[in-house]
Design a protein around this motif. Structure first.
Motif, PDB file in Angstrom:
ATOM      1  N   TRP A 210       0.719  -1.196  -0.081  1.00  0.00           N
ATOM      2  CA  TRP A 210       0.004  -0.077  -0.075  1.00  0.00           C
ATOM      3  C   TRP A 210       0.922   1.251  -0.100  1.00  0.00           C
ATOM      4  N   LEU A 211       2.248   1.387   0.788  1.00  0.00           N
ATOM      5  CA  LEU A 211       2.967   2.563   0.859  1.00  0.00           C
ATOM      6  C   LEU A 211       3.559   2.619  -0.419  1.00  0.00           C
ATOM      7  N   TYR A 212       4.134   1.534  -0.996  1.00  0.00           N
ATOM      8  CA  TYR A 212       4.757   1.646  -2.469  1.00  0.00           C
ATOM      9  C   TYR A 212       3.555   2.049  -3.450  1.00  0.00           C
ATOM     10  N   ARG A 213       2.402   1.845  -3.455  1.00  0.00           N
ATOM     11  CA  ARG A 213       1.372   2.210  -4.374  1.00  0.00           C
ATOM     12  C   ARG A 213       1.290   3.858  -4.098  1.00  0.00           C
ATOM     13  N   LEU A 214       1.190   4.172  -2.672  1.00  0.00           N
ATOM     14  CA  LEU A 214       1.110   5.534  -2.583  1.00  0.00           C
ATOM     15  C   LEU A 214       2.101   6.336  -3.116  1.00  0.00           C
ATOM     16  N   MET A 215       3.314   5.792  -3.192  1.00  0.00           N
ATOM     17  CA  MET A 215       4.563   6.593  -3.383  1.00  0.00           C
ATOM     18  C   MET A 215       4.475   6.615  -4.838  1.00  0.00           C
ATOM     19  N   LYS A 216       4.064   5.702  -5.605  1.00  0.00           N
ATOM     20  CA  LYS A 216       3.845   5.795  -7.202  1.00  0.00           C
ATOM     21  C   LYS A 216       2.656   6.527  -7.653  1.00  0.00           C
ATOM     22  N   GLN A 217       1.585   6.435  -6.794  1.00  0.00           N
ATOM     23  CA  GLN A 217       0.540   7.106  -7.300  1.00  0.00           C
ATOM     24  C   GLN A 217      -0.063   8.147  -6.139  1.00  0.00           C
ATOM     25  N   PRO A 218       0.668   9.200  -6.037  1.00  0.00           N
ATOM     26  CA  PRO A 218       0.525  10.071  -4.682  1.00  0.00           C
ATOM     27  C   PRO A 218      -0.844  10.477  -4.626  1.00  0.00           C
ATOM     28  N   LYS A 219      -1.681  10.586  -5.933  1.00  0.00           N
ATOM     29  CA  LYS A 219      -3.147  10.992  -5.726  1.00  0.00           C
ATOM     30  C   LYS A 219      -3.957  10.273  -4.947  1.00  0.00           C
ATOM     31  N   ARG A 220      -3.436   8.976  -4.756  1.00  0.00           N
ATOM     32  CA  ARG A 220      -4.323   8.253  -3.896  1.00  0.00           C
ATOM     33  C   ARG A 220      -4.132   8.319  -2.295  1.00  0.00           C
ATOM     34  N   ALA A 221      -3.217   9.303  -2.300  1.00  0.00           N
ATOM     35  CA  ALA A 221      -2.748   9.348  -0.658  1.00  0.00           C
ATOM     36  C   ALA A 221      -3.895  10.051   0.007  1.00  0.00           C
ATOM     37  N   LYS A 222      -4.751  11.100  -0.144  1.00  0.00           N
ATOM     38  CA  LYS A 222      -5.662  11.510   0.641  1.00  0.00           C
ATOM     39  C   LYS A 222      -6.710  10.513   0.788  1.00  0.00           C
TER      40      LYS A 222
END
Ligand code: UDP
Length: 247
Positions: A210-222
């Motif tokens: 999940w953290l890796y995906r957040l780094m790759k797709q920062p728009k998912r962060a919120k």
């Protein structure tokens, strides 16, 4: 399977390994049976405020935990789920058996062209696999896309519209669709098409995909970071309440 579901904040999960989930999915496909969902913590949390999504998720024939958050929550609640069953992996785990039994696959979802690319890559990789058809996920008319799926004579349908849209769509349209099995697989179509990469194995093993995906797709962060802390707080609250009730 529905009787023995493990409850995590009102969503019932089947306690199965990846292998058992794939086997069950193929059985469902061969016996004309239902839809599969793979909720993560974010979706479980969203179900608390969205009864339509919750009904759609709990109404599935098979419910497996896509994310490590749900598995951790089940441990906190002292009714541990066996393992994480990522939808993207379940979607490929059933393909060899689908090919062997002549079960035809339809890919629905993603931006225009993505499902076609995924179909091309999957047929290259899985010998004997028949892709009955594809359609992008930005259609306006349900009936038109349903007619296309039915005309393809597909047995299995991958519905990749994002959650909880895909779960609600499957529940709403299941009686109109002639396929015997549907799986709600979110962004998997992008992975199969090679548009999005999964986290390297090390990250997956550490439970940090999940953290890796957040780094790759920062728009998912919120979206993701906004729901994880309240999800965990709600899990601890549920544990406290259950302990009190057991005293
Ligand atoms: N999508 C779609 N139709 C829509 C909205 C989304 O086909 O109306 C697709 C989107 O292109 C992407 C997938 O659904 O391929 C959702 O991916 P995401 O990673 O956001 O979802 P998740 O796997 O987290 O549910």
């Amino acid at each position: 399977m529905a009787q023995s579901r493990i409850m995590v904040l009102g969503v019932g999960f089947d306690n199965v390994t990846m292998e058992e989930a794939a086997q069950k999915a193929i059985e469902l496909a061969r016996s004309g049976g239902g839809y599969v969902v793979t909720p993560n913590a974010e979706i479980v949390y969203a179900c608390r405020k969205n009864p339509e999504a919750k009904d759609a998720v709990n109404g599935a024939a098979l419910v497996v935990p896509d994310g490590i958050g749900v598995v951790k929550a089940s441990r906190i609640l002292k009714r541990p789920l066996k393992e994480r069953v990522p939808g993207v992996e379940l979607g490929t785990a059933i393909l060899p058996a689908a090919a062997k039994h002549g079960l035809r696959l339809f890919l629905l979802g993603g931006k225009p062209g993505v499902a076609e690319e995924a179909a091309r890559k999957l047929t290259e990789k899985y010998e004997g696999l028949v892709i009955a058809g594809t359609a992008d996920g930005y259609f306006q008319n349900d009936d038109e896309v349903i007619a296309k799926i039915n005309a393809s004579n597909a047995d299995i349908l991958y519905v990749c519209l994002g959650a909880p849209k895909q779960e609600i769509w499957m529940r709403k349209n299941r009686d109109k669709l002639k396929v015997s099995l549907m799986l709600g697989l979110g962004g998997s179509v992008d992975v199969y098409a090679g548009k999005v990469e999964r986290a390297p194995e090390f990250w997956q093993k550490m439970g940090l995909e999940w953290l890796y995906r957040l780094m790759k797709q920062p728009k998912r962060a919120k979206r993701v970071l906004g729901s994880l802390p309240p999800f965990l707080l709600a899990v601890y609250k549920e544990r406290r309440q259950e302990r009190k009730a057991a005293k």
